[in-house]
Design a protein around this motif. Structure first.
Motif, PDB file in Angstrom:
ATOM      1  N   ASP A   1       0.841  -1.197   0.000  1.00  0.00           N
ATOM      2  CA  ASP A   1       0.000   0.000   0.000  1.00  0.00           C
ATOM      3  C   ASP A   1       0.878   1.248   0.000  1.00  0.00           C
ATOM      4  O   ASP A   1       2.095   1.180   0.196  1.00  0.00           O
TER       5      ASP A   1
ATOM      6  N   TYR B   1       1.115   3.740   2.053  1.00  0.00           N
ATOM      7  CA  TYR B   1       1.755   4.041   3.331  1.00  0.00           C
ATOM      8  C   TYR B   1       3.059   3.257   3.477  1.00  0.00           C
ATOM      9  O   TYR B   1       4.098   3.819   3.843  1.00  0.00           O
TER      10      TYR B   1
ATOM     11  N   GLN C   1      -2.281  12.589   6.540  1.00  0.00           N
ATOM     12  CA  GLN C   1      -1.728  12.578   5.195  1.00  0.00           C
ATOM     13  C   GLN C   1      -1.625  13.999   4.683  1.00  0.00           C
ATOM     14  O   GLN C   1      -2.277  14.913   5.179  1.00  0.00           O
TER      15      GLN C   1
ATOM     16  N   VAL D   1       0.897   9.504   2.827  1.00  0.00           N
ATOM     17  CA  VAL D   1       0.223   9.023   4.032  1.00  0.00           C
ATOM     18  C   VAL D   1       1.273   8.817   5.117  1.00  0.00           C
ATOM     19  O   VAL D   1       2.168   7.989   4.986  1.00  0.00           O
TER      20      VAL D   1
ATOM     21  N   ARG E   1       0.529   8.176   8.483  1.00  0.00           N
ATOM     22  CA  ARG E   1       0.042   7.052   9.288  1.00  0.00           C
ATOM     23  C   ARG E   1      -1.343   6.684   8.776  1.00  0.00           C
ATOM     24  O   ARG E   1      -1.947   7.447   8.035  1.00  0.00           O
ATOM     25  N   ARG E   2      -1.840   5.541   9.213  1.00  0.00           N
ATOM     26  CA  ARG E   2      -3.159   5.103   8.758  1.00  0.00           C
ATOM     27  C   ARG E   2      -4.267   5.592   9.701  1.00  0.00           C
ATOM     28  O   ARG E   2      -5.323   4.977   9.790  1.00  0.00           O
TER      29      ARG E   2
ATOM     30  N   ASN F   1      -5.696   3.142  12.279  1.00  0.00           N
ATOM     31  CA  ASN F   1      -5.015   2.075  11.553  1.00  0.00           C
ATOM     32  C   ASN F   1      -5.828   1.509  10.387  1.00  0.00           C
ATOM     33  O   ASN F   1      -5.846   0.298  10.153  1.00  0.00           O
ATOM     34  N   GLU F   2      -6.500   2.384   9.634  1.00  0.00           N
ATOM     35  CA  GLU F   2      -7.158   1.934   8.413  1.00  0.00           C
ATOM     36  C   GLU F   2      -7.385   3.121   7.488  1.00  0.00           C
ATOM     37  O   GLU F   2      -7.434   4.273   7.918  1.00  0.00           O
ATOM     38  N   ARG F   3      -7.520   2.813   6.199  1.00  0.00           N
ATOM     39  CA  ARG F   3      -7.720   3.842   5.198  1.00  0.00           C
ATOM     40  C   ARG F   3      -9.001   3.628   4.382  1.00  0.00           C
ATOM     41  O   ARG F   3      -9.580   4.584   3.888  1.00  0.00           O
TER      42      ARG F   3
END
Length: 740
Positions: A94, A96, A638, A643, A645-646, A655-657
């Motif tokens: 990904d 990141y 971002q 990005v 961090r997520r 912790n997700e996108r």
């Protein structure tokens, strides 16, 4: 996401996030770097273009600290990294993960046989570029520019490209504020904002359209906070309820920090439907006209077209304005009351305005709102398009423009001893189409992440892979490097924070902020690798290798960047005595004719635009699925496509996108539940496009509207869906349906 009593923007959360950018193994260097950010004797933050406040020791924000930390990281991407990973393997990572590998250290060339990047010398890289460029017609090459490029680099780059023989200079402005420049040029004769930072100290009302400064320009929150504290009305028009525009805790205010208190930003916050801003602007005008509050003296002396505007607004009903805006009549009237009562108003906007099909019309209507009360050319009032990257405005000033004026080309040619090409070049959308069709054969990118930032990802990637050569001048690994042409180069350059030595002397470059202040930036730290070259040197050596009998000695110019600035001073309007003026602490103001009420278009012009039919209504006949409108947004962690961090602290994401923010009632109506995963399908006249596995997150957003992060949703944006006249991708109003 629960939005009851949310913690404020800024404050301890911002301080904690800033500290997290500091790597333990070189904390001292990080602290020194942060202390020198946006200081007269330091470097300009590689993040946003918000201007620096004079005589302030702490000039960085949380997201600026992330950008700086990203650049000064101790992580390195060496040749052994590419020996270990094929391009095909890296394509599965990904964005990141790619960006987190650290700084690139030496030039690399793609080898299709091994599917790997292999080392190449700088001399061989420049010869390879020259060979490819000489084998094609100039119109078959495209030269992209990111907004982080300094003025000196941008000037050399456009000069090289025009000496080579083309105006094909797509740039990041094509994807963000192109509508602002076009709209304002036609209305007031200048394509830049008319306000300075000082005007925010005198405004009685500030209207913020389609912008989330808490994430995209955090230092702007400090300015808004100060304005709100002295009683200025802060009016926010944004479909999403963004925390940074509701409540703010100033990290530089000891009392607020120690007491853990916060202050409201918005005195009025309304949430229109996506694309409802044109109707809101017309409602503001209708309120002014019905109240008899127009500045008739200003209108008579400084404007044309008022009678036509009055006729259009009079013929537009309040019922239509309510329907097209998504606001209630009471909300529209309340907005009008605030504007009428204010004696000095600033209107500011971001990409929530520009990335729409009718962006140019909307911006011109907002300009009409200011003109009708004489709110251009006086203290505390004016237009304020807030640019993204730290020198995106400066790049355009330096000539990074695929459609330059004849006057610009004439002055450039006279100063540099050649006749520039007169044929208009291609913007981003046109460049992708040309590369896709075979009309483009070489693509060179000065910074940025073209493959991730652009619309219609599948088509863009296919177009890049068709190129004979792709070249990316960059600091870190990103998605674009994994979409190589038949031949491809990665050329690593110095970052904004690093010392640039030419002829054994440290050099400075200059940048222009969002309010037309031009100032120097000086790198302060040792480069990440001894093999890095500066952006000006890379451009100069490309030019020297490619051009025969050039009237400009590029290699001589980079021995001392003052020589570049001397050439700029005679080639670019407004830069007379550039070297002297830019060395004044804080730099110098370029000036703005509209701010001085000097109208280079004769007089300021009222522009009339009708309300537009909903694109969703136009597309409904193509499917039986219930349609919604999707806007692409950034997370708080971002900056553009980078990005850090997520996470997205202000929206409660960890912790997700792949998250889809949706109104809870829309979700229930379709029989969906929070945390359920869905596919998003965009509807367009040619075909459908799809991205998969997005988690539903209830959010405070109007019915019928949704939001999700880019670049993850850029595959949904059709290449031919863009702002009328400006061709900026209309990624803030995608028509979609959901698949459970």
């Amino acid at each position: 996401m629960s939005q009851k009593n949310p913690s404020p923007a800024g404050g301890w959360g911002a301080l904690k996030a800033t500290l997290a950018t500091i790597e333990p193994n070189h904390a001292g260097k990080s602290v020194i770097a942060l202390a020198n950010a946006n200081q007269p004797d330091g470097f300009d933050c590689p993040g946003c273009a918000w201007p620096d406040k004079p005589n302030t020791r702490v000039q960085f924000c949380e997201n600026g600290a992330k950008a700086i930390g990203h650049e000064i990281t101790s992580k390195r991407v060496e040749a052994d990294f590419f020996a270990e990973h094929t391009v095909s393997d890296l394509q599965l990572w990904d964005d990141y993960s790619l960006e987190q590998q650290g700084r690139l250290t030496a030039p690399m060339r793609f080898d299709a046989t091994s599917d790997r990047y292999l080392p190449i010398s700088w001399d061989d890289a420049f010869q390879l570029i020259a060979r490819h460029l000489k084998e094609i017609k100039p119109d078959e090459a495209h030269f992209y520019t990111s907004g982080r490029t300094g003025n000196e680099t941008a000037f050399l780059y456009q000069l090289f490209v025009r000496l080579y023989g083309t105006n094909n200079m797509p740039d990041c402005s094509n994807m963000c504020h192109e509508p602002s420049g076009l709209a304002l040029n036609a209305s007031i004769g200048v394509g830049k904002g008319t306000v300075t930072l000082e005007d925010f100290d005198h405004a009685e009302a500030i209207f913020i359209f389609g912008q989330n400064p808490g994430t995209n320009h955090p230092r702007m929150l400090g300015t808004l906070h100060e304005a709100a504290q002295r009683g200025c009305q802060i009016v926010v028009i944004n479909p999403l309820k963004e925390r940074g525009l509701v409540l703010f805790q100033d990290p530089q205010n000891p009392l607020q920090m120690l007491s853990n208190s916060a202050s409201p930003i918005a005195s009025l916050y309304v949430q229109p439907q996506l694309g409802g801003d044109l109707a809101i602007a017309k409602a503001l005008l209708k309120s002014v006209l019905e109240a008899g509050a127009a500045d008739q003296a200003f209108i008579a002396e400084h404007t044309d077209g008022f009678a036509e505007l009055v006729a259009d607004i009079t013929a537009t009903s309040w019922e239509d304005l309510v329907s097209h805006s998504g606001l209630t009549l009471a909300e529209l009237k309340q907005l009008g009351d605030v504007y009428i009562q204010s004696k000095a108003t600033i209107i500011t906007w971001g990409m929530g305005i520009t990335q729409h099909q009718h962006a140019v019309a909307t911006i011109q209507m907002l300009c009409n709102v200011l003109l009708v009360k004489g709110n251009i050319g006086k203290a505390g009032a004016g237009v304020c398009p807030v640019r993204g990257h730290s020198n995106v405005q400066g790049d355009r000033t330096m000539g990074i423009n695929e459609r330059p004026s004849a006057a610009f080309l004439q002055q450039l040619g006279k100063a540099c001893g050649f006749t520039p090409p007169a044929q208009q070049g291609r913007n981003v959308v046109e460049s992708i189409a040309a590369m896709e069709s075979g009309a483009g054969k070489v693509f060179i990118a000065m910074g940025g992440n073209f493959a991730a930032a652009t619309p219609d990802t599948e088509r863009t990637h296919a177009a890049l892979r068709k190129q004979n050569l792709t070249v990316h001048i960059t600091t870190t690994l990103n998605r674009s490097h994994l979409v190589p042409g038949l031949d491809a180069l990665i050329l690593p350059c110095l970052g904004r924070t690093e010392i640039d030595l030419q002829n054994e002397q440290p050099q400075s470059i200059s940048v222009e902020d969002s309010m037309s202040m031009v100032h120097l930036t000086h790198g302060i730290k040792t480069p990440a690798s001894p093999h890095l070259l500066s952006e000006p040197e890379i451009v100069a050596r490309m030019a020297a290798a490619t051009l025969s009998n050039s009237p400009v000695d590029f290699i001589a110019l980079i021995q001392d960047y003052d020589l570049i600035r001397d050439l700029i001073s005679v080639a670019i309007p407004g830069f007379t005595e550039f070297n002297q003026r830019v060395r004044v602490p804080g730099g110098f103001y370029l000036g703005n004719t509209a701010r001085e009420r000097r109208w280079v278009v004769g007089k300021a012009r009222f522009k009339v635009h009708a309300l537009q039919a909903s694109i969703r209504d136009q597309l409904q006949g193509l499917t039986t699925q219930p349609l919604l409108t999707l806007t692409t947004i950034r997370s708080h962690d971002q900056y553009n496509t980078t990005v850090y961090r997520r996470n997205d602290r202000y929206r409660g994401i960890q912790n997700e996108r792949k998250v889809l923010f949706i109104n809870a009632e829309d979700m229930a109506e379709q029989g969906l539940q929070a945390d359920q995963y869905v596919n998003i399908v965009s509807v367009w006249f040619d075909r459908e496009r799809q991205v998969n596995d997005f988690r539903l997150q209830p959010f405070d957003i109007p019915r019928g509207c949704m939001a999700a992060y880019f670049p993850e949703t850029n595959p949904l944006v059709p290449l031919d869906y863009y702002a009328v006249g400006a061709m900026t991708p209309a990624s803030k109003a995608l028509v979609v349906y959901l698949q459970a």
